[in-house]
Design an enzyme around this catalytic site. Structure first.
Site: not given
Length: 100
Positions: A91-93
């Site tokens: 996951v990338e934020l």
């Protein structure tokens, strides 16, 4: 297709339509591996308009392994935080909404 940051040192394309962005990376990306956080591995990304500093502090507090990266384009600095969710998905934020 929309312009992607010129500072990236790998090939790819960014597509955008109906409020959804899709980023393609050229070549064979590495497969997700829970032991390695590789921003070029398959992942899903979420633009975050909250303070990423607060998110990072929470990751540290909860002892979640993550990788922090920056992309600078046209004087705009974008911060990215990469981690695995409990199921092992990458996951990338990011505050990517800062990019024009």
């Amino acid at each position: 297709m929309i312009q992607r940051p010129q500072s990236f040192k790998f090939e790819g394309a960014w597509l955008f339509g109906y409020g959804i962005g899709l980023h393609l990376i050229g070549g064979q990306p590495p497969h997700a591996n829970r032991d390695v956080i590789d921003p070029k591995a398959d992942h899903i990304s979420f633009a975050c308009d909250c303070g990423l500093e607060d998110v990072e502090a929470l990751l540290v507090e909860r002892k979640v392994k993550y990788v922090k990266a920056h992309v600078q384009e046209g004087g705009i600095l974008v911060t990215q935080l990469f981690m695995h969710d409990p199921d092992g998905n990458m996951v990338e934020l990011c505050n990517c909404d800062l990019l024009p």
